[in-house]
Write a protein that holds these residues in place. Structure first.
Motif, short mmCIF file in Angstrom:
data_model
loop_
_atom_site.label_atom_id
_atom_site.label_comp_id
_atom_site.label_asym_id
_atom_site.label_seq_id
_atom_site.Cartn_x
_atom_site.Cartn_y
_atom_site.Cartn_z
N MET A 1 -0.01 -1.72 14.24
CA MET A 1 -0.08 -2.65 13.11
C MET A 1 1.16 -3.53 13.06
O MET A 1 1.07 -4.74 12.83
N GLU A 2 2.33 -2.93 13.27
CA GLU A 2 3.56 -3.73 13.22
C GLU A 2 3.60 -4.76 14.34
O GLU A 2 4.04 -5.90 14.13
N SER A 3 3.14 -4.39 15.53
CA SER A 3 3.18 -5.33 16.66
C SER A 3 2.25 -6.52 16.45
O SER A 3 2.45 -7.58 17.05
N SER A 4 1.25 -6.36 15.58
CA SER A 4 0.34 -7.47 15.30
C SER A 4 0.98 -8.53 14.42
O SER A 4 0.47 -9.63 14.29
N GLY B 1 1.10 -7.70 4.92
CA GLY B 1 1.31 -6.65 3.93
C GLY B 1 2.28 -5.61 4.43
O GLY B 1 2.84 -5.72 5.52
N VAL B 2 2.49 -4.57 3.63
CA VAL B 2 3.38 -3.47 3.99
C VAL B 2 2.80 -2.17 3.47
O VAL B 2 2.26 -2.12 2.36
N VAL B 3 2.89 -1.13 4.28
CA VAL B 3 2.52 0.22 3.87
C VAL B 3 3.79 1.04 3.69
O VAL B 3 4.62 1.11 4.60
N PHE B 4 3.94 1.66 2.52
CA PHE B 4 5.03 2.59 2.28
C PHE B 4 4.52 3.98 2.67
O PHE B 4 3.69 4.57 1.98
N ALA B 5 5.03 4.50 3.79
CA ALA B 5 4.47 5.70 4.38
C ALA B 5 5.29 6.94 4.04
O ALA B 5 6.52 6.90 3.97
N PHE C 1 0.86 -1.19 0.00
CA PHE C 1 0.00 0.00 0.00
C PHE C 1 0.90 1.23 0.00
O PHE C 1 1.84 1.31 0.78
N ASP C 2 0.59 2.20 -0.84
CA ASP C 2 1.40 3.41 -0.93
C ASP C 2 0.78 4.57 -0.16
O ASP C 2 -0.45 4.73 -0.15
N ASP C 3 1.61 5.35 0.49
CA ASP C 3 1.32 6.69 1.03
C ASP C 3 1.00 6.71 2.52
O ASP C 3 1.31 7.68 3.19
N VAL D 1 5.61 -1.34 8.11
CA VAL D 1 5.65 0.03 7.61
C VAL D 1 7.05 0.29 7.07
O VAL D 1 8.05 0.02 7.74
N ALA D 2 7.12 0.78 5.84
CA ALA D 2 8.40 1.06 5.19
C ALA D 2 8.36 2.46 4.58
O ALA D 2 7.45 3.25 4.87
N ALA D 3 9.34 2.78 3.74
CA ALA D 3 9.59 4.17 3.34
C ALA D 3 8.98 4.53 2.00
O ALA D 3 9.02 3.74 1.05
N HIS D 4 8.45 5.76 1.93
CA HIS D 4 7.93 6.32 0.68
C HIS D 4 8.35 7.78 0.56
O HIS D 4 7.62 8.60 -0.01
#
Length: 455
Positions: free
Chosen positions: A219-222, A158-162, A136-138, A227-230
């Protein structure tokens, strides 16, 4: 036409490769026949299938997973932005997203964690059959409200690019769809499906909500969502002295009024339907719409102070007054004449390569440091804003600690190939649309062919 051709080829080609695989490997490679869901085995079986990220496996070796050579495998990477009921080109409704997640689980596909994907992309580590990565982006709040609970419900990760400077300061975690399933009224959810807001100046702007650092840590602890970089700000830059309807979003949009036509040539206050359309330059009403490119992709063109001062003397800088100014054809003609009086070399200058590198270094360094401080660990994956990086950005990204780089281009993702991870955009459709794409993007040769067709 290419879509139906590939679909017609898929079944006979699968049969051919199935026979060949039995001859060469004694078993059938991934993607040709259906394997059991990787989560159906015991803990020992899953532990053997997923090595640590530090384990190095030669990508050209005959390392296999249930008979599949990893060199013949491509990791499908799905690209989402909004999971929202507000319609848009990059939005998928929660109902369609759940149908896609349900279909993946029922047909043996598993959304793996970012750490597993990084081990595959960096080291060539084997993956369980029918693995995929959901991205997921943003960092929109709807990813937390809708997507995270649905992923958890169906056993996916999954991963969110934040975008780190967009993250909100909310200290308390807000309710999600999981609480609605337990009886909370849907009206208690944050209003993520209504992003457009009226302004006092007679037009609307989009104001998306983003999740907070506390929600990111939750979310990460679940163990479900990383969460990664954008980047830090997700900005564009002016890229040259060309101006007018030279940007893609202007060239292909027919103006509905004289005011909108002026907005394709100059910066005019008006409806803003996109959150990430800002340029790394102060907003000046009446400034020519110079060519724009992603912040991390291009050298920046800096409008000259003389041009900026001249425009500000002619065009009022209060939004309401500026809109009134652009409703007069005579005013627009005067502005055209003013800008035409500047030769191309007087409109502005390109920044130096040293300034470009410093700007990119600061952007990526700030992003990496913020993620490390707020999440408590370094982050290795960076997704380029708008999918566009550069060699300068890649070098500065490595200095900031990034080693896996995600794009928005479609194609294959073989093992040990972290420099340009391909993704495909998921449409607002159900499982039946997604199913064939997963079969295609898990086969390297089909993924390359399909990506070249841009389907």
């Amino acid at each position: 036409r290419p879509f139906f051709c590939i679909r017609a080829w898929l079944k006979p080609c699968a049969l051919h490769h199935k026979k060949a695989a039995r001859t060469v490997f004694g078993s059938v490679p991934h993607g040709v026949r259906r394997f059991p869901h990787p989560l159906s085995g015991g803990k020992e079986q899953r532990a053997r299938a997923i090595p640590s990220a530090d384990q190095t496996i030669p990508p050209n070796s005959l390392q296999t997973v249930q008979g599949c050579p990893m060199s013949a495998y491509s990791l499908p990477v799905l690209m989402y932005h909004y999971v929202s009921r507000f319609p848009g080109a990059i939005a998928v409704s929660p109902e369609h997203f759940e149908d896609q997640c349900r279909g993946m689980a029922e047909h043996g596909w598993r959304g793996i964690g970012l750490d597993e994907a990084e081990a595959f992309l960096l080291k060539g580590a084997p993956l369980p059959p029918r693995s995929l990565l959901i991205t997921f982006d943003d960092g929109y709040l709807d990813n937390y409200v809708y997507a995270w609970p649905i992923l958890r419900k169906y056993g996916h990760k999954g991963v969110v690019f934040a975008v780190t400077e967009r993250m909100e300061a909310e200290k308390k975690c807000r309710p999600t769809l999981a609480e609605v399933w337990e009886g909370l009224p849907p009206s208690s959810l944050p209003p993520v499906d209504a992003p457009m807001h009226d302004t006092p100046f007679g037009y609307q702007v989009r104001r998306d909500m983003f999740f907070s650092w506390e929600e990111a840590r939750h979310m990460e602890s679940s163990g479900v969502m990383a969460v990664a970089a954008h980047s830090a700000r997700h900005l564009a830059v002016f890229a040259g002295p060309e101006w007018g309807p030279v940007n893609r979003h202007d060239r292909y949009q027919k103006p509905a009024s004289a005011l909108e036509a002026a907005g394709q040539r100059f910066h005019v206050p008006g409806t803003r339907a996109n959150t990430f359309n800002a340029v790394d330059f102060p907003e000046v009403w009446g400034l020519p719409r110079f060519k724009e490119r992603p912040f991390l992709y291009s050298r920046a063109f800096i409008p000259s102070p003389d041009l900026v001062a001249a425009v500000q003397r002619l065009v009022p800088q209060e939004p309401a007054e500026a809109r009134t100014f652009f409703q007069s054809a005579g005013n627009i003609a005067a502005l055209e004449t003013l800008v035409a009086g500047f030769s191309p070399d007087r409109l502005g200058t390109l920044e130096s390569e040293a300034a470009r590198r410093s700007r990119v270094h600061e952007e990526l360094g700030a992003c990496a440091e913020t993620l490390r401080r707020e999440l408590g660990h370094p982050v290795r994956s960076l997704c380029w804003p708008w999918g566009s990086g550069s060699e300068v950005a890649r070098e500065e990204g490595r200095k900031a600690g990034f080693s896996v780089f995600f794009t928005t281009r479609m194609g294959a993702n073989p093992p040990a190939a972290p420099e340009a991870v391909h993704r495909f955009k998921v449409r607002d459709a159900g499982w039946s649309w997604l199913r064939l794409r997963l079969e295609i993007y898990s086969r390297p040769w089909l993924a390359r062919l399909y990506g070249a067709c841009r389907i």
